[in-house]
Design a protein around this motif. Structure first.
Motif, short mmCIF file in Angstrom:
data_model
loop_
_atom_site.label_atom_id
_atom_site.label_comp_id
_atom_site.label_asym_id
_atom_site.label_seq_id
_atom_site.Cartn_x
_atom_site.Cartn_y
_atom_site.Cartn_z
N ARG A 187 0.79 -1.15 -0.06
CA ARG A 187 -0.01 0.03 0.04
C ARG A 187 0.89 1.42 0.15
O ARG A 187 1.80 1.41 0.50
N TYR A 195 -1.13 1.47 -4.72
CA TYR A 195 -0.30 0.50 -4.41
C TYR A 195 1.29 0.96 -5.29
O TYR A 195 1.17 1.56 -6.20
N ILE A 223 -4.90 -5.59 -4.31
CA ILE A 223 -5.21 -6.74 -3.26
C ILE A 223 -5.08 -8.18 -3.70
O ILE A 223 -4.99 -9.07 -3.14
N ARG A 224 -5.49 -8.25 -5.06
CA ARG A 224 -5.25 -9.51 -5.68
C ARG A 224 -3.98 -10.09 -5.63
O ARG A 224 -3.77 -11.22 -5.25
N ARG A 227 -3.22 -11.25 -2.18
CA ARG A 227 -3.76 -12.48 -1.71
C ARG A 227 -3.27 -13.79 -2.52
O ARG A 227 -3.22 -14.82 -1.76
#
Length: 232
Positions: A187, A195, A223-224, A227
Motif C-alpha cells: 500500500r 499501491y 489486493i489480488r 492474496r
C-alpha cells in the motif's frame, strides 16, 4: 497430443506477436532483471502462453448464471419432447410430409440407380430431435447435479487464470531480482494507484500493455496480488 501441441505452438506465436519489444524492455528495466533481454522475453512468452491456455479452459461464466442457462435449456428440451408427443396424428402426418420435402435433397444427394446403394431412408428429423433433446436433458442434469453436490463448498477464484499468471510472474520476479515479490507490492497512499513496489509496477505495466482491463482497478490488482502471494 499432436493436435494439442500444434494449438500451443500457434498460441505461443500469437503471444509473441502481441508482446511488444518496447514493453519487454521496459519491464526488464523496471525490475532490473539479471537475465539477458532475449531470455527475459522468452520467459514472459512462456508465462503468458500458459495464461492464455489456462484462460481458455476455465469457466468464466458465474456459477449462478451457468445454472440458470442450463436449467432453461433442460426445461426447453423437455417442452420440445412434450410438444412432439402431443401432436395429433394428422398433424404428425403433415409434419412428416413437409420434413421429407425439406430434407429430400440431402437424403438423395449422390444416389443414382447405378450406385448400387440402397434407396435413401425416410426422414427421421422428429425421432432424431427427440433423441437429441433427451441427450441434452441428461447432459444438463449431470451438470446441475454437480452444482448440488458442491453446494456450500468454498468458492474458487473468479479468475483463476489471472491468479496463476500473478503466481508465475512472482516466480519470475524473484528469480530475476533475488527479492521476494510480496515485499515489492504494498500500500502507498501517496502513489496514484494506491499501491507501489517493483513487482506491482511490473505486473500492472505488463497487464496494461498485454491484457488491458483484465484486473479492474489498480487497487483491486494490488489486493489480488497480495492474496495470491499469500496463498502460494
Amino acid at each position: 497430443m499432436e493436435e494439442d501441441l500444434g494449438d500451443s505452438i500457434t498460441l505461443r506465436g500469437e503471444v509473441e506477436a502481441d508482446l511488444s519489444e518496447d514493453l519487454v524492455a521496459s519491464l526488464h528495466t523496471v525490475i532490473g532483471a539479471e537475465a539477458a533481454l532475449a531470455q527475459f522475453r522468452s520467459d514472459l512468452v512462456r508465462i503468458l502462453t500458459r495464461y492464455e491456455l489456462y484462460r481458455e479452459t476455465t469457466n468464466t461464466t458465474p456459477k449462478k448464471e451457468r445454472r440458470a442457462q442450463l436449467t432453461k435449456l433442460r426445461d426447453k428440451a423437455s417442452q420440445l419432447i412434450e410438444a412432439m408427443n402431443a401432436l395429433a396424428p394428422d398433424v404428425t402426418r403433415a409434419l412428416d410430409t413437409n420434413l421429407a420435402a425439406v430434407t429430400e435433397d440431402a437424403r438423395w444427394d449422390g444416389w443414382s440407380f447405378d450406385s448400387e446403394e440402397p434407396l435413401p431412408g425416410d426422414d427421421q428429423s422428429v425421432a432424431d430431435a427427440q433423441h437429441a433433446a433427451e441427450n441434452i436433458i441428461a447432459a444438463c442434469q449431470m451438470e446441475l447435479d454437480l452444482f448440488t453436490e458442491t453446494k456450500g463448498e468454498k468458492k474458487g477464484s473468479a479468475n483463476p487464470a489471472l491468479d496463476q499468471l500473478l503466481s508465475d510472474l512472482a516466480a519470475l520476479f524473484e528469480g530475476e531480482t533475488d527479492r521476494l515479490a510480496h515485499s515489492q507490492c504494498y500500500r502507498d497512499d501517496i502513489c496514484e494507484d494506491g499501491y507501489n513496489g517493483a513487482f506491482f509496477v511490473m505486473t500492472k505495466q505488463l497487464l496494461d500493455g498485454y491484457a488491458p482491463q483484465v484486473y479492474g482497478t489498480p487497487a483491486a490488482l494490488g489486493i489480488r496480488i497480495l492474496r495470491v502471494l499469500k496463498e502460494r
